[in-house]
Enzyme design. Structure first.
Site, PDB file in Angstrom:
ATOM      1  CB  THR A   1     -25.060 -10.415   6.437  1.00 52.11           C
ATOM      2  OG1 THR A   1     -25.947 -11.419   6.969  1.00 52.11           O
ATOM      3  CG2 THR A   1     -25.853  -9.170   6.108  1.00 52.11           C
TER       4      THR A   1
ATOM      5  CB  ILE B   1     -32.198 -19.739   7.032  1.00 51.23           C
ATOM      6  CG1 ILE B   1     -33.489 -19.241   7.705  1.00 51.23           C
ATOM      7  CG2 ILE B   1     -31.233 -20.348   8.048  1.00 51.23           C
ATOM      8  CD1 ILE B   1     -33.299 -18.133   8.707  1.00 51.23           C
ATOM      9  CE  LYS B   2     -24.309 -16.336   2.937  1.00 54.36           C
ATOM     10  NZ  LYS B   2     -23.487 -15.124   3.055  1.00 54.36           N
ATOM     11  CG  LEU B   3     -29.009 -23.300   6.434  1.00 52.53           C
ATOM     12  CD1 LEU B   3     -30.084 -24.091   5.702  1.00 52.53           C
ATOM     13  CD2 LEU B   3     -28.994 -23.643   7.916  1.00 52.53           C
TER      14      LEU B   3
END
Ligand code: E4P
Length: 216
Positions: A27, A82-84
């Site tokens: 997402t 965790i999207k960074l």
């Protein structure tokens, strides 16, 4: 190759998960905003449908904010990645979280150098955006080939997650190069399964069967 769905639409996720070919979900803030739902509630709902990596993106742009959001997100479910963003703070946050065994996905990657840095920071996944490169007349798939080659040369464990996929050819070409994962919008999965000759062939089989079905 693993297939991820690139959407926050729960009905779509349920539909394609029922095919048995969805390994994870990505997402981003735009996809969540499109659904008009809260990030936390939607991510939790997705984890109930798909038992695989679910990427949830930080909104903070500073290191401390990213770390604090990441620590909150990982409480939601064990499958949260965790999207960074690929920024200085994002890279530092990636190093910190990866060192703690938290799964990370470094996003908005557009160059081989950025992909190398993400790997050095311990990213679990790296997300090169090929469609957006194609949009500006660069060859997105070349970036995938370069990253796969570099990672193979050094036995780097970061997985290449091909993102910003626009059509089935992107998926096929990425698979031929050996990318680990393709994340795709639902429409691309539809295009992958459909073929006019399949429909025509089935129609003919059924029509022929009608002629003999009552024979003993
Ligand atoms: C990846 O994780 C992103 O959500 C996505 O692939 C972006 O694709 P877009 O260029 O179609 O927005």
């Amino acid at each position: 190759m693993q297939f991820f769905l690139d959407t926050a639409n729960l009905e779509s996720i349920k539909k394609y998960a029922s095919w048995g070919v969805v390994d994870g979900v990505t997402t981003n803030p735009s996809l969540i905003a499109k659904e008009g739902v809260s990030l936390e509630s939607r991510i939790k709902e997705i984890t109930e449908v798909v038992d695989g990596p679910i990427s949830s993106e930080v909104i903070a742009t500073d290191y401390d904010g990213m770390i604090s959001q990441a620590r909150e997100y990982v409480k939601w479910h064990k499958n949260i990645y965790i999207k960074l963003p690929m920024t200085e703070d994002g890279l530092r946050a990636c190093k910190t979280l990866s060192s703690e065994g938290i799964h990370t996905n470094v996003t908005l990657v557009f160059s081989p150098g950025q992909a190398l840095l993400a790997a050095k920071a311990g990213a679990t996944l790296v997300s090169p955006f090929i469609g957006r490169l194609d949009d500006i007349s660069h060859e997105g798939m070349e970036l995938i080939a370069e990253i796969v080659e570099m990672y193979t040369n050094y036995g780097i464990e970061t997985k290449v997650l091909v993102a910003s996929i626009r059509h089935p050819r992107h998926v096929i070409d990425a698979a031929r190069i050996g990318a680990d994962i393709a994340t795709m919008p639902p429409e691309v999965l539809d295009k992958l399964i459909n073929h006019p000759l399949t429909d025509k062939g089935l129609e003919k089989f059924l029509a022929d069967w009608e002629k003999v079905k009552d024979l003993q």
